[in-house]
Design a protein around this motif. Structure first.
Motif, PDB file in Angstrom:
ATOM      1  N   ASP B   8     -15.009 -37.355  -0.584  1.00 42.29           N
ATOM      2  CA  ASP B   8     -15.910 -36.304  -0.136  1.00 42.29           C
ATOM      3  C   ASP B   8     -16.769 -36.909   0.990  1.00 42.29           C
ATOM      4  O   ASP B   8     -16.842 -38.140   1.123  1.00 42.29           O
ATOM      5  CB  ASP B   8     -16.782 -35.856  -1.313  1.00 42.29           C
ATOM      6  CG  ASP B   8     -17.792 -34.812  -0.914  1.00 42.29           C
ATOM      7  OD1 ASP B   8     -17.425 -33.859  -0.198  1.00 42.29           O
ATOM      8  OD2 ASP B   8     -18.971 -34.954  -1.311  1.00 42.29           O
ATOM      9  N   LYS B 188     -12.583 -27.305  -3.261  1.00 42.17           N
ATOM     10  CA  LYS B 188     -13.048 -27.863  -4.528  1.00 42.17           C
ATOM     11  C   LYS B 188     -14.017 -26.888  -5.182  1.00 42.17           C
ATOM     12  O   LYS B 188     -14.778 -26.259  -4.480  1.00 42.17           O
ATOM     13  CB  LYS B 188     -13.768 -29.193  -4.257  1.00 42.17           C
ATOM     14  CG  LYS B 188     -12.891 -30.251  -3.628  1.00 42.17           C
ATOM     15  CD  LYS B 188     -13.691 -31.509  -3.240  1.00 42.17           C
ATOM     16  CE  LYS B 188     -14.446 -31.340  -1.937  1.00 42.17           C
ATOM     17  NZ  LYS B 188     -15.105 -32.548  -1.449  1.00 42.17           N
ATOM     18  N   PRO B 189     -14.062 -26.771  -6.500  1.00 46.76           N
ATOM     19  CA  PRO B 189     -13.334 -27.555  -7.506  1.00 46.76           C
ATOM     20  C   PRO B 189     -11.943 -27.024  -7.835  1.00 46.76           C
ATOM     21  O   PRO B 189     -11.316 -27.557  -8.738  1.00 46.76           O
ATOM     22  CB  PRO B 189     -14.239 -27.441  -8.734  1.00 46.76           C
ATOM     23  CG  PRO B 189     -14.798 -26.062  -8.629  1.00 46.76           C
ATOM     24  CD  PRO B 189     -14.988 -25.832  -7.144  1.00 46.76           C
ATOM     25  N   ASP B 216     -19.640 -30.978 -10.304  1.00 46.54           N
ATOM     26  CA  ASP B 216     -19.099 -29.614 -10.409  1.00 46.54           C
ATOM     27  C   ASP B 216     -18.127 -29.254  -9.284  1.00 46.54           C
ATOM     28  O   ASP B 216     -17.527 -28.179  -9.325  1.00 46.54           O
ATOM     29  CB  ASP B 216     -20.234 -28.584 -10.504  1.00 46.54           C
ATOM     30  CG  ASP B 216     -21.161 -28.629  -9.301  1.00 46.54           C
ATOM     31  OD1 ASP B 216     -21.001 -29.511  -8.434  1.00 46.54           O
ATOM     32  OD2 ASP B 216     -22.059 -27.761  -9.234  1.00 46.54           O
ATOM     33  N   THR B 217     -17.970 -30.120  -8.298  1.00 49.08           N
ATOM     34  CA  THR B 217     -16.957 -29.869  -7.262  1.00 49.08           C
ATOM     35  C   THR B 217     -15.955 -31.025  -7.244  1.00 49.08           C
ATOM     36  O   THR B 217     -14.818 -30.878  -7.673  1.00 49.08           O
ATOM     37  CB  THR B 217     -17.598 -29.705  -5.864  1.00 49.08           C
ATOM     38  OG1 THR B 217     -18.440 -30.825  -5.584  1.00 49.08           O
ATOM     39  CG2 THR B 217     -18.408 -28.426  -5.793  1.00 49.08           C
ATOM     40  N   ASP B 218     -16.389 -32.202  -6.779  1.00 52.69           N
ATOM     41  CA  ASP B 218     -15.486 -33.332  -6.574  1.00 52.69           C
ATOM     42  C   ASP B 218     -14.842 -33.810  -7.877  1.00 52.69           C
ATOM     43  O   ASP B 218     -13.620 -33.968  -7.961  1.00 52.69           O
ATOM     44  CB  ASP B 218     -16.262 -34.508  -5.951  1.00 52.69           C
ATOM     45  CG  ASP B 218     -17.000 -34.095  -4.683  1.00 52.69           C
ATOM     46  OD1 ASP B 218     -16.388 -33.424  -3.829  1.00 52.69           O
ATOM     47  OD2 ASP B 218     -18.198 -34.436  -4.553  1.00 52.69           O
ATOM     48  N   LEU B 220     -14.821 -32.429 -10.992  1.00 52.58           N
ATOM     49  CA  LEU B 220     -14.061 -31.377 -11.672  1.00 52.58           C
ATOM     50  C   LEU B 220     -12.697 -31.178 -11.001  1.00 52.58           C
ATOM     51  O   LEU B 220     -11.664 -31.039 -11.672  1.00 52.58           O
ATOM     52  CB  LEU B 220     -14.867 -30.077 -11.655  1.00 52.58           C
ATOM     53  CG  LEU B 220     -14.212 -28.843 -12.273  1.00 52.58           C
ATOM     54  CD1 LEU B 220     -13.798 -29.089 -13.715  1.00 52.58           C
ATOM     55  CD2 LEU B 220     -15.165 -27.647 -12.203  1.00 52.58           C
ATOM     56  N   CYS B 221     -12.677 -31.201  -9.681  1.00 51.85           N
ATOM     57  CA  CYS B 221     -11.426 -31.028  -8.938  1.00 51.85           C
ATOM     58  C   CYS B 221     -10.445 -32.157  -9.258  1.00 51.85           C
ATOM     59  O   CYS B 221      -9.272 -31.905  -9.564  1.00 51.85           O
ATOM     60  CB  CYS B 221     -11.728 -30.985  -7.446  1.00 51.85           C
ATOM     61  SG  CYS B 221     -10.269 -30.791  -6.405  1.00 51.85           S
ATOM     62  N   ARG B 224      -9.083 -31.784 -12.760  1.00 53.85           N
ATOM     63  CA  ARG B 224      -8.105 -30.688 -12.874  1.00 53.85           C
ATOM     64  C   ARG B 224      -6.729 -31.106 -12.348  1.00 53.85           C
ATOM     65  O   ARG B 224      -5.719 -30.522 -12.727  1.00 53.85           O
ATOM     66  CB  ARG B 224      -8.594 -29.469 -12.091  1.00 53.85           C
ATOM     67  CG  ARG B 224      -9.685 -28.706 -12.825  1.00 53.85           C
ATOM     68  CD  ARG B 224     -10.205 -27.568 -11.977  1.00 53.85           C
ATOM     69  NE  ARG B 224     -11.060 -26.685 -12.780  1.00 53.85           N
ATOM     70  CZ  ARG B 224     -11.797 -25.702 -12.276  1.00 53.85           C
ATOM     71  NH1 ARG B 224     -11.798 -25.471 -10.967  1.00 53.85           N
ATOM     72  NH2 ARG B 224     -12.534 -24.957 -13.064  1.00 53.85           N
ATOM     73  N   THR B 229     -11.272 -40.353 -11.157  1.00 60.07           N
ATOM     74  CA  THR B 229     -12.419 -39.993 -10.320  1.00 60.07           C
ATOM     75  C   THR B 229     -13.489 -41.081 -10.357  1.00 60.07           C
ATOM     76  O   THR B 229     -13.639 -41.793 -11.353  1.00 60.07           O
ATOM     77  CB  THR B 229     -13.060 -38.684 -10.812  1.00 60.07           C
ATOM     78  OG1 THR B 229     -13.385 -38.824 -12.204  1.00 60.07           O
ATOM     79  CG2 THR B 229     -12.116 -37.503 -10.646  1.00 60.07           C
ATOM     80  N   LEU B 249     -15.890 -32.363 -16.638  1.00 66.34           N
ATOM     81  CA  LEU B 249     -16.814 -32.759 -15.568  1.00 66.34           C
ATOM     82  C   LEU B 249     -17.119 -34.245 -15.573  1.00 66.34           C
ATOM     83  O   LEU B 249     -17.831 -34.745 -14.707  1.00 66.34           O
ATOM     84  CB  LEU B 249     -18.135 -31.979 -15.689  1.00 66.34           C
ATOM     85  CG  LEU B 249     -18.077 -30.484 -15.400  1.00 66.34           C
ATOM     86  CD1 LEU B 249     -19.416 -29.829 -15.718  1.00 66.34           C
ATOM     87  CD2 LEU B 249     -17.727 -30.236 -13.934  1.00 66.34           C
TER      88      LEU B 249
END
Lengths: 261, 261
Positions: B8, B188-189, B216-218, B220-221, B224, B229, B249
């Motif tokens: 990111d 994202k996400p 909640d974006t990076d 979680l993405c 998924r 991460t 998360l």
């Protein structure tokens, strides 16, 4: 017997520019029987006199005091909250500007210098055909500073002759997402508008009847307020939908036309 | 050891116009170790070369092929779907127009005559600072005619020096409400963008690592997509948030700075 009748407009008294057959006779008969009539619409874009003129033109003369738009309901609510003399950032058409101005509220819009936004205690949002990114940004900033968020209605689509165009609810959705806030909503099916109308009329819910053509707005709204409801089959809703509806959406009565009222 | 790193940008490599201390050294070290690097942003408003220029200016030289914006991901996705030669009604800035044009898509916007909308098989929506009611109406009509609805991202707010302004997600919300449709989301996400990036890079999820500052974006993405991460604490997310996060998360690792990669 109910002492007041609250009518939805489109699909009940008219469809576009055409009167629903029998509606003027039904309205005249109820008036002759001494009933008090109100006309309640989610549309916030026009001043109430536009509805007086249309009802009169279609053979159902009415007074401005009998008309309640989601804008006039919003103005009445704000007046009750002591908002006279306060400033509102308004996103909407002339209906909202007119109604808020009439109860002594300072109306600020994207056409005004941005420093006037700082005084705004409320953001009021309805259908605005001049909506643009700058309006969205200024409404967002007012809400992030703590203004109270009020939607005249959440209708995502607005019916026109050719189909639909975006409704006030689509503009509310943009502002709600940008501000990460949900509004207090005045229009149907939320109960606030009808409750306020009953309160101003000085009647209890079971002295009234709500007459509409849509289960998910008119009938749900009446049910939420404890007001008996009549689904009239001259608009969107059908007898089959009414029969299959869960309790919150089920009308008290289904009538083919207003002659049955 | 991972063979590719997906970073990111804001909060990880820079904050506004300031480089995150130590980031250029970490990037240079990973490059020297033969790692492949990608830079993934939800921002759709700028062409990729703007990111190449900014990374280079801040001491982290990069190539355009290493940058993935939600607009370039959308273009790659549409290309995979066989959309070259087809028309897209685009709501967004130069980033979207540029990326879609580069894969041979005809881009139609509110600046074009409305009859061109009839040919549009897709509506692609991102942040559009020239957004207005007419854009909303034309996007709605394309969707009601059956066009496929694609959002570059659903971010309701967009960070700027002074705070936030409305993000692409607020415009998506207006169009979704007006059309009564939900989009396929690239940014994202949602997993589509990162999955596509891994596929184009020819690596499996466990050969990669997703490095970001937001759960909640990076994070979680990454989760998924089955990609390990790393939450870096130089931006929005905190060690406490990571410790309290539910499984979806929770990051694989928490690192104070990129030096720990």
């Amino acid at each position: 017997m109910p002492s007041i009748y609250v009518f939805d407009l489109d699909g009940v008294l008219w469809r576009g520019e055409s009167v629903v057959p029998g509606a003027p006779e039904a309205i005249a008969r109820l008036r002759a029987a001494g009933k008090r009539l109100y006309f309640l619409t989610n549309n916030s874009s026009q001043p109430r006199r536009v509805y007086v003129e249309k009802l009169t033109r279609l053979g159902m003369p009415a007074q401005e005091s009998e008309i309640a738009t989601s804008a006039s309901i919003t103005a009445a609510y704000l007046q009750q909250q002591g908002a006279a003399g306060k400033s509102v950032f308004a996103v909407g058409g002339p209906g909202i500007h007119d109604e808020l101005g009439r109860v002594g509220i300072e109306v600020v819009s994207v056409a005004d210098p941005e420093e006037r936004d700082l005084a705004c205690s409320y953001v009021v949002v309805g259908l605005d055909k001049d909506f643009r990114y700058e309006t969205l940004r200024r409404a967002q900033q007012c809400l992030l500073r703590g203004a109270t968020f009020i939607a005249t209605n959440r209708d995502g689509q607005y019916p026109v002759e050719q189909g639909v165009i975006p409704g006030g609810g689509s503009i509310v959705a943009a502002i709600a997402t940008a501000a990460e806030r949900e509004p207090l909503t005045m229009g149907k099916p939320e109960p606030l508008g009808l409750q306020l109308l009953l309160q101003l009329a000085g009647v209890s819910p079971d002295d009234a009847v709500m007459v509409g053509d849509r289960l998910d707005t008119d009938i749900l709204c009446g049910n939420r307020c404890g007001v008996p409801t009549a689904l009239v089959l001259t608009g969107v809703g059908t007898r089959e939908q009414a029969a299959a509806a869960p309790p919150g959406l089920a009308p008290t009565r289904v009538i083919a036309t207003l002659a049955e009222l």
